[in-house]
Write an enzyme that holds these catalytic residues in place. Structure first.
Site, PDB file in Angstrom:
ATOM      1  N   PRO A 175       4.473   7.234  -0.448  1.00 45.32           N
ATOM      2  CG  PRO A 175       2.219   7.765  -0.773  1.00 45.32           C
ATOM      3  CD  PRO A 175       3.304   6.840  -1.258  1.00 45.32           C
ATOM      4  CG  MET A 176       6.017   6.460   4.004  1.00 48.18           C
ATOM      5  SD  MET A 176       7.570   5.596   4.356  1.00 48.18           S
ATOM      6  CE  MET A 176       8.639   6.286   3.066  1.00 48.18           C
ATOM      7  CB  VAL A 177       2.459  11.683   7.138  1.00 50.07           C
ATOM      8  CG1 VAL A 177       2.428  12.985   7.927  1.00 50.07           C
ATOM      9  CG2 VAL A 177       1.188  11.545   6.311  1.00 50.07           C
ATOM     10  CD  GLN A 200      -0.449  10.574  -1.067  1.00 50.88           C
ATOM     11  OE1 GLN A 200      -0.206  10.672   0.127  1.00 50.88           O
ATOM     12  NE2 GLN A 200      -0.649   9.387  -1.662  1.00 50.88           N
ATOM     13  CB  CYS A 234      -4.873   8.464   4.656  1.00 56.93           C
ATOM     14  SG  CYS A 234      -4.450   8.721   6.405  1.00 56.93           S
ATOM     15  CG  HIS A 245      -2.135  -0.274   0.962  1.00 54.90           C
ATOM     16  ND1 HIS A 245      -1.452   0.557   1.811  1.00 54.90           N
ATOM     17  CD2 HIS A 245      -2.112  -1.491   1.547  1.00 54.90           C
ATOM     18  CE1 HIS A 245      -1.040  -0.134   2.863  1.00 54.90           C
ATOM     19  NE2 HIS A 245      -1.439  -1.383   2.718  1.00 54.90           N
ATOM     20  N   GLY A 257       2.280  -3.089  -0.503  1.00 56.47           N
ATOM     21  CA  GLY A 257       1.965  -4.029   0.558  1.00 56.47           C
ATOM     22  C   GLY A 257       2.788  -5.296   0.513  1.00 56.47           C
ATOM     23  CB  ALA A 296       5.590   2.654   3.259  1.00 57.47           C
ATOM     24  CD  GLU A 297       5.827   1.955   8.646  1.00 54.78           C
ATOM     25  OE1 GLU A 297       6.781   1.861   9.445  1.00 54.78           O
ATOM     26  OE2 GLU A 297       5.077   2.950   8.585  1.00 54.78           O
TER      27      GLU A 297
END
Length: 421
Positions: free
Chosen positions: A100-102, A154, A183, A249, A283, A306-307
């Site tokens: 999940p990424m805003v 989410q 978060c 995470h 991670g 994610a990133e």
């Protein structure tokens, strides 16, 4: 935490329709941005129960696995774990998962990642109170399609009834309703959600129990405590509260910089060994070797990225950026994969035309995927930044312009025809 909102009438129990509002389009129309989540999530809105048909379906499903619900409809002990595993196995035990990424794990991006190997995905974090109150926010921030499964939706929340109301709206369209307990950002501290609920474990437990007791398949995404024993106790509490899947995470709340702090896979492994439900890891993922190493070292069911996916949505298909071509000085073991980020941007834009999303999301993805190209041709980036109103025509032309300027930056694949020495 005192509610700042006046009591509202009971919500309409019908699930909101998944419409496709006009957002990113071939024209220049730009809608006003959706409301920005404020610093309070409290709400005095009443409980929204699941309808009887859904409850009956859930009870029938659990009975099919030899599991009998307790008189109040809540499963205990081994039966909870059996139900969680039965559902996870039914989904195919996905291993490669979009985190999940805003503003960055929206439908077109999820579908692009799925094309390149992702087997499940999370939506961006949604604000549970605004989701229940604002139809425009719902229609813009949560879109899906039949191919978008398995799917975790989410929410951030600190009010159990508000969370249940939001969860009830999305449950028919996803496989899990996920609660963001991870978060670590300042907005989460101010709004009292995410990792800052780690200071109030009774509230954390009540949020999970509220969904579990109302037949919502609930998953949780957490960060670790500085002490291993606290993390283990935390994970066990979530399991007992009714969590179906736990994503861990491997950094603490204070370890915000992923480049500075390595995620602790040993803690993730310890959590996986301590609980009976499926566990996912988050991670330290830069390329597929990291994915396989994480699976081997932790024994988890799946790995979230994610990133790395933001820069390279084809990670799960084995592609890697030049930065990670030779982690061990093995340049000869990789070859040009005949794919680059400009190609991926074009594919992403086509998906955005099919599944409209706000332009702010599109702009963000274009910047992240073409970051290295923009460093070579900064004047093109400046032209993009100067555009207050984007169009697909402008973005397609910009990609063509970058390609004509030269300096292609390929993505690489491991050359299986070359053996390690």
């Amino acid at each position: 935490m005192r509610s700042v909102f006046s009591p509202r009438p009971p919500p309409n129990p019908l699930i909101f329709p998944l419409t496709r509002p006009l957002m990113a389009s071939s024209g220049t129309q730009v809608l006003d941005p959706p409301p920005t989540p404020d610093d309070s999530l409290c709400s005095s809105s009443p409980l929204q129960h699941q309808d009887a048909a859904q409850t009956e379906e859930e009870d029938t499903s659990t009975a099919a696995f030899g599991v009998s619900p307790s008189p109040n409809g809540y499963l205990t002990g081994e039966s909870r774990a059996e139900r969680a595993w039965a559902h996870w196995i039914e989904l195919g035990r996905p291993k490669f998962i979009v985190a999940p990424m805003v503003d960055n794990s929206e439908l077109p991006f999820r579908m692009l990642c799925r094309k390149y190997g992702a087997e499940a995905a999370y939506t961006p974090m949604l604000h549970s109170r605004i989701f229940t109150e604002n139809e425009k926010y719902r229609s813009q921030e949560f879109t899906t399609c039949k191919e978008d499964r398995p799917l975790f939706v989410q929410f951030c929340a600190n009010d159990p009834d508000t969370l249940l109301e939001a969860a009830g709206r999305v449950q028919p369209h996803c496989d899990y309703v996920d609660i963001n307990f991870g978060c670590p950002q300042r907005i989460a501290r101010r709004g009292y959600y995410g990792a800052f609920l780690m200071d109030n474990l009774p509230l954390v437990k009540s949020l999970v129990e509220k969904l579990a007791l109302n037949h919502i398949r609930v998953s949780c995404k957490i960060r670790i405590f500085p002490k291993l024993e606290d993390t283990i106790s935390y994970a066990k509490m979530l399991e007992e509260a009714g969590c179906w899947v736990l994503a861990v995470h491997g950094r603490t709340r204070d370890e915000k910089d992923g480049k500075k702090f390595r995620a602790d896979w040993k803690v993730i492994k310890a959590v996986r060994e301590a609980v009976r439900i499926p566990v996912l890891a988050n991670g330290n993922i830069r390329h597929m070797e990291d994915v396989h190493d994480c699976l081997d070292e932790t024994g988890v069911e799946g790995v979230l990225s994610a990133e790395t996916l933001l820069e390279n949505p084809a990670v799960f298909a084995g592609y890697r950026t030049p930065e990670w071509v030779s982690p061990g000085g093995e340049e000869e073991m990789h070859r040009d994969g005949l794919l680059d980020q400009a190609d991926l941007v074009v594919e992403y834009l086509k998906l955005c035309e099919e599944y409209p999303v706000p332009w702010r999301m599109i702009r963000s993805h274009v910047h992240k995927m073409l970051g290295e190209w923009f460093r070579v041709h900064p004047h093109v980036r400046e032209d993009l930044n100067a555009q207050s109103k984007l169009t697909f025509e402008f973005l397609y032309d910009m990609v063509d312009r970058l390609k004509k300027l030269g300096g292609r930056i390929p993505l690489y694949l491991k050359d299986k025809g070359v053996a390690k020495s």
